[in-house]
Design a protein around this motif. Structure first.
Motif, mmCIF file in Angstrom:
data_model
loop_
_atom_site.group_PDB
_atom_site.id
_atom_site.type_symbol
_atom_site.label_atom_id
_atom_site.label_comp_id
_atom_site.label_asym_id
_atom_site.label_seq_id
_atom_site.Cartn_x
_atom_site.Cartn_y
_atom_site.Cartn_z
ATOM 1 N N PHE A 46 -24.044 4.846 -44.495
ATOM 2 C CA PHE A 46 -25.118 5.468 -45.274
ATOM 3 C C PHE A 46 -26.364 4.593 -45.259
ATOM 4 C CE2 PHE A 46 -27.338 5.778 -49.349
ATOM 5 C CZ PHE A 46 -27.727 7.102 -49.309
ATOM 6 N N PHE A 47 -26.207 3.300 -45.514
ATOM 7 C CA PHE A 47 -27.361 2.400 -45.525
ATOM 8 C C PHE A 47 -27.967 2.250 -44.134
ATOM 9 C CE2 PHE A 47 -25.538 0.797 -49.586
ATOM 10 C CZ PHE A 47 -26.622 1.141 -50.381
ATOM 11 N N ALA A 48 -27.144 2.273 -43.109
ATOM 12 C CA ALA A 48 -27.665 2.191 -41.739
ATOM 13 C C ALA A 48 -28.493 3.443 -41.421
ATOM 14 C CB ALA A 48 -26.527 2.034 -40.747
ATOM 15 N N ALA A 51 -31.833 3.187 -43.339
ATOM 16 C CA ALA A 51 -32.755 2.250 -42.688
ATOM 17 C C ALA A 51 -33.329 2.865 -41.406
ATOM 18 C CB ALA A 51 -32.035 0.938 -42.379
ATOM 19 N N TRP A 52 -32.508 3.581 -40.651
ATOM 20 C CA TRP A 52 -32.987 4.222 -39.427
ATOM 21 C C TRP A 52 -34.031 5.290 -39.746
ATOM 22 C CZ3 TRP A 52 -32.203 9.327 -37.601
ATOM 23 C CH2 TRP A 52 -32.654 9.539 -36.293
ATOM 24 N N LEU A 53 -33.798 6.084 -40.800
ATOM 25 C CA LEU A 53 -34.772 7.113 -41.178
ATOM 26 C C LEU A 53 -36.097 6.493 -41.609
ATOM 27 C CD1 LEU A 53 -32.577 9.691 -43.107
ATOM 28 C CD2 LEU A 53 -33.787 10.030 -40.966
ATOM 29 N N ILE A 54 -36.044 5.408 -42.363
ATOM 30 C CA ILE A 54 -37.274 4.738 -42.777
ATOM 31 C C ILE A 54 -38.007 4.209 -41.558
ATOM 32 C CG2 ILE A 54 -38.181 2.710 -43.981
ATOM 33 C CD1 ILE A 54 -36.028 3.202 -46.104
ATOM 34 N N TRP A 55 -37.296 3.591 -40.635
ATOM 35 C CA TRP A 55 -37.924 3.071 -39.415
ATOM 36 C C TRP A 55 -38.549 4.208 -38.608
ATOM 37 C CZ3 TRP A 55 -36.437 4.104 -34.325
ATOM 38 C CH2 TRP A 55 -37.117 3.381 -33.361
ATOM 39 N N ARG A 56 -37.839 5.329 -38.508
ATOM 40 C CA ARG A 56 -38.323 6.462 -37.719
ATOM 41 C C ARG A 56 -39.570 7.078 -38.338
ATOM 42 N NH1 ARG A 56 -36.045 11.815 -38.001
ATOM 43 N NH2 ARG A 56 -37.003 13.052 -36.405
ATOM 44 N N THR A 58 -41.839 5.532 -39.974
ATOM 45 C CA THR A 58 -42.998 4.666 -39.778
ATOM 46 C C THR A 58 -43.467 4.671 -38.329
ATOM 47 O OG1 THR A 58 -41.573 2.741 -39.468
ATOM 48 C CG2 THR A 58 -42.389 3.152 -41.690
ATOM 49 N N THR A 59 -42.568 4.905 -37.379
ATOM 50 C CA THR A 59 -42.967 4.883 -35.976
ATOM 51 C C THR A 59 -43.403 6.253 -35.468
ATOM 52 O OG1 THR A 59 -40.676 5.185 -35.285
ATOM 53 C CG2 THR A 59 -41.503 2.919 -35.402
ATOM 54 N N LYS A 60 -42.863 7.318 -36.022
ATOM 55 C CA LYS A 60 -43.227 8.680 -35.596
ATOM 56 C C LYS A 60 -43.549 9.536 -36.821
ATOM 57 C CE LYS A 60 -40.231 8.672 -31.552
ATOM 58 N NZ LYS A 60 -39.112 9.313 -30.887
ATOM 59 N N PRO A 61 -44.724 9.299 -37.432
ATOM 60 C CA PRO A 61 -45.045 10.094 -38.633
ATOM 61 C C PRO A 61 -45.410 11.531 -38.256
ATOM 62 C CG PRO A 61 -46.873 8.679 -38.067
ATOM 63 C CD PRO A 61 -45.749 8.329 -37.131
ATOM 64 N N PRO A 62 -45.338 12.441 -39.231
ATOM 65 C CA PRO A 62 -45.775 13.819 -38.974
ATOM 66 C C PRO A 62 -47.266 13.833 -38.606
ATOM 67 C CG PRO A 62 -44.608 13.659 -41.067
ATOM 68 C CD PRO A 62 -44.787 12.277 -40.555
#
Length: 106
Positions: A46-48, A51-56, A58-62
């Protein structure tokens, strides 16, 4: 170093031969350990994912967020250029919509 298969081998060995913890609650204790390990792995996953969603994000915003970020960067560059001009001497250039103080006298 302990083998990663040590626990499953012990689990199978104790269930087959009765060696290990003695008593009527052996299956319950083994199940409790297995459930706790499963819950721990679930929480780590769940935490992984979090963290992946938060990273994603920031790198590919709408697109609308990306536009706002680009506009903010442009404003920051303009402010930095204005501050640099002011530091090198002279008055900063007025904005196109600003008039001189005595515009009405002309």
């Amino acid at each position: 170093m302990t083998s990663p298969l040590a626990f499953p081998l012990y689990f199978q060995h104790s269930a087959a031969t009765g060696v290990g913890a003695k008593g009527e609650h052996v299956a319950g204790m083994d199940l409790f350990v297995m459930i706790n390990l499963a819950f721990l792995l679930f929480m780590l996953g769940f935490f992984a994912c979090w963290a992946w969603l938060i990273w994603r994000r920031t790198t590919k915003p709408p697109p609308h967020i990306q536009l706002l970020m680009e506009m903010d960067e442009e404003i920051s560059r303009e402010e930095a250029a204005t501050a640099e001009k002011a530091n090198h001497g002279g008055e900063p250039e007025p904005a196109p919509w600003e008039r001189e103080q005595d515009w009405w006298k002309k």
